[in-house]
Write an enzyme that holds these catalytic residues in place. Structure first.
Site, mmCIF file in Angstrom:
data_model
loop_
_atom_site.group_PDB
_atom_site.id
_atom_site.type_symbol
_atom_site.label_atom_id
_atom_site.label_comp_id
_atom_site.label_asym_id
_atom_site.label_seq_id
_atom_site.Cartn_x
_atom_site.Cartn_y
_atom_site.Cartn_z
ATOM 1 N N GLU A 232 0.867 -6.875 42.901
ATOM 2 C CA GLU A 232 0.395 -5.938 43.932
ATOM 3 C C GLU A 232 1.010 -4.552 43.742
ATOM 4 O OE1 GLU A 232 -1.938 -6.675 45.881
ATOM 5 O OE2 GLU A 232 -1.936 -8.865 45.954
ATOM 6 N N ASN B 106 -0.984 -1.170 42.552
ATOM 7 C CA ASN B 106 -1.009 0.031 43.394
ATOM 8 C C ASN B 106 -0.598 1.270 42.614
ATOM 9 O OD1 ASN B 106 -1.967 -1.173 45.673
ATOM 10 N ND2 ASN B 106 0.012 -1.281 46.743
ATOM 11 N N ARG C 215 -11.128 -2.479 47.359
ATOM 12 C CA ARG C 215 -9.746 -2.785 47.721
ATOM 13 C C ARG C 215 -9.765 -3.480 49.071
ATOM 14 N NH1 ARG C 215 -7.349 -3.487 43.847
ATOM 15 N NH2 ARG C 215 -5.379 -3.372 44.953
HETATM 16 N N1 LIG Z 1 2.172 3.440 44.571
HETATM 17 C C1 LIG Z 1 1.352 4.065 45.439
HETATM 18 N N2 LIG Z 1 1.104 5.391 45.318
HETATM 19 C C2 LIG Z 1 0.293 6.033 46.196
HETATM 20 N N3 LIG Z 1 -0.324 5.427 47.235
HETATM 21 C C3 LIG Z 1 -0.122 4.112 47.415
HETATM 22 C C4 LIG Z 1 0.723 3.376 46.542
HETATM 23 N N4 LIG Z 1 0.742 2.075 46.990
HETATM 24 C C5 LIG Z 1 -0.046 2.046 48.072
HETATM 25 N N5 LIG Z 1 -0.565 3.259 48.358
HETATM 26 C C6 LIG Z 1 -1.436 3.602 49.510
HETATM 27 O O1 LIG Z 1 -1.309 2.590 50.495
HETATM 28 C C7 LIG Z 1 -2.576 2.030 50.794
HETATM 29 C C8 LIG Z 1 -2.433 0.569 51.159
HETATM 30 O O2 LIG Z 1 -1.988 -0.179 50.039
HETATM 31 P P1 LIG Z 1 -2.300 -1.723 49.952
HETATM 32 O O3 LIG Z 1 -1.852 -2.396 51.216
HETATM 33 O O4 LIG Z 1 -1.701 -2.256 48.686
HETATM 34 O O5 LIG Z 1 -3.891 -1.852 49.883
HETATM 35 P P2 LIG Z 1 -4.942 -1.480 48.726
HETATM 36 O O6 LIG Z 1 -4.226 -1.381 47.405
HETATM 37 O O7 LIG Z 1 -5.915 -2.602 48.743
HETATM 38 O O8 LIG Z 1 -5.558 -0.169 49.097
HETATM 39 C C9 LIG Z 1 -3.422 2.289 49.569
HETATM 40 O O9 LIG Z 1 -4.814 2.278 49.851
HETATM 41 C C10 LIG Z 1 -2.913 3.666 49.132
HETATM 42 O O10 LIG Z 1 -3.518 4.683 49.876
#
Ligand SMILES: Nc1ncnc2c1ncn2[C@@H]1O[C@H](COP(=O)(O)OP(=O)(O)O)[C@@H](O)[C@H]1O
Ligand SMILES: Nc1ncnc2c1ncn2[C@@H]1O[C@H](COP(=O)(O)OP(=O)(O)O)[C@@H](O)[C@H]1O
Lengths: 144, 121, 144, 121
Positions: free
Chosen positions: A48, A52, A106
């Site tokens: 995960e 991301n 997503r």
């Molecule tokens: N490493 C990262 N860098 C920038 N934004 C991130 C990062 N990880 C997560 N995010 C932000 O947080 C949101 C939620 O993440 P997550 O719960 O993993 O759901 P998803 O990946 O399905 O969108 C993402 O849609 C993104 O906007």
């Protein structure tokens, strides 16, 4: 047996590296003799965080992802760091089902999965500078 | 990751093998969507029996297929959720949206005859 | 598929890391679809270089070993670097059967194995500064 | 790595399983040497059939046992060299020093009756 050890892995933000990062994390924690379920939990959480970084942090470019892991006693700690776009509203990002990229199928469940599969999750992020996700999990000693 | 398609009555059975992560989710989506278009059908059974790993990208890809199939007037169900995948499907609450079945036969029966699903939880 | 990619792994000079380094190297090269024999050759060569850093470079202390790997087309290149004691006479060190530690059941075959199992081997070393072993191997494309 | 000891006539059979690298070579050496001392015997058969990996540390450990056994007036042979291990034993020229046999029975026969080894190369 030494009671503390670390490793650090640098990879590029390519989707082939999602599986690679999982294998490395599983191989590193294997010396604590985890159960299949504990290995699966760790693989999922690492997947995960790395995904991301690939999708959200670096979007269309290739950047570097640094995965650092430690074993201290029975505790496994892993940090996934990127130097990507960062997260403006951390609270919102961590809400279940929130995603900034619904058009990419997503689910917005990434952080929720990391929280559920690990014992602890902390996220530090600075817009324009990057994000560091730190997770840890106690591997229960086996009775043999 | 391997994808196998089987047409049973007018329902497409998709058998997934291996690790369904973000890297493979995109390819799975394209393969399934183009197979549905080619066969001009709109109902789906996902057989997850061969999966050894799935993360939230897999959940997203399954939900994406579900929304697409529903929008086209079809139906979608899952079957054979294996142990390495059952925890994430539970935490994601996937069964609240998409019916789960023991095997392809039970899933097929449900779609063809409207039998009630044998929920796992 | 991208035609070039890299990774970098830092580990401590502990003997448990010999198996870990092998698994990481094998997982990294797996995207070139190597044969079982090619994987086994790479695991063996990496094991030799990492073991040498543990036994010879750092002797009784724990130091850091950096393993960098690249894929360029069908070529796999791996570098194993330590900041240990270094090698004074490189030519002698690379001779088959030469070992500075016969009392430890060393066979003196490490460099010979690396040379035989990989296509190319270069060793750079400076006494007191450390050693860098670079090896590469062409993974033959499969006809399918 | 797993080590299994079997006493057959007055010969110690050592069955190795897993990966014989530097990390395990030291433990193997100690286990074998103390078993030989405990049983007060000096001839050895190594059954390598269960090895999935061996590097030059394994070669060194086997040669070390060979020298020790010879010095004590005993003999040592190897059997069941598996495919992942055969390439390194060949490059190291191990068979020039230590006789190789197909299986434990052939190795035992050689040590007990002095039958000639069936060399692999
Ligand atoms: N490493 C990262 N860098 C920038 N934004 C991130 C990062 N990880 C997560 N995010 C932000 O947080 C949101 C939620 O993440 P997550 O719960 O993993 O759901 P998803 O990946 O399905 O969108 C993402 O849609 C993104 O906007
Ligand atoms: N990383 C290193 N740092 C310092 N010395 C080294 C290193 N690698 C090899 N050597 C020297 O080269 C010699 C030969 O190495 P090798 O062929 O691998 O045999 P062995 O490890 O069995 O001694 C070693 O005995 C040691 O003196």
């Amino acid at each position: 047996m030494s009671s503390s050890t670390f490793m650090k892995l640098e990879i590029e933000s390519r989707s082939e590296n999602e599986a690679f990062a999982r294998v490395v994390a599983a191989a590193f924690v294997s010396r604590l003799d985890p159960t299949l379920e504990e290995i699966s939990d760790i693989k999922t959480a690492v997947s995960e965080a790395v995904t991301n970084a690939i999708i959200h942090a670096y979007e269309d470019r290739i950047g570097v992802i640094v995965i650092s892991a430690r074993l201290e006693g029975n505790r496994f700690t892993v940090e996934v760091a990127d130097e990507g776009v960062g997260i403006i509203d951390l609270e919102k990002a961590r809400e279940p089902l929130y995603t900034s990229k619904p058009e990419l199928d997503r689910s917005g469940m990434g952080f929720t999965i990391m929280e559920n599969f690990m014992d602890e999750l902390t996220v530090r992020s600075a817009p324009g500078e990057g994000t560091v996700v730190t997770m840890s999990k106690e591997i229960r000693p086996k009775i043999s | 990751m391997e994808i196998e398609f089987v047409l049973r009555h007018s329902i497409l059975v998709v058998r997934l093998k291996g690790e369904l992560d973000h890297h493979w989710a995109g390819q799975m989506r394209e393969a399934v969507d183009s197979e549905l278009a080619r066969l001009r059908i709109c109902s789906l059974i996902f057989n997850l029996g061969g999966l050894t790993f799935m993360d939230s990208s897999g959940i997203g890809a399954l939900l994406g297929r579900y929304r697409r199939v529903c929008a086209a007037g079809g139906r979608m169900v899952l079957c054979k959720v294996p142990p390495p995948v059952s925890k994430i499907t539970e935490i994601a609450g996937l069964a609240r949206l998409i019916p789960f079945f023991e095997d392809e036969a039970a899933a097929l029966q449900h779609l063809l005859l409207g039998a009630s699903p044998t929920r796992r939880s």
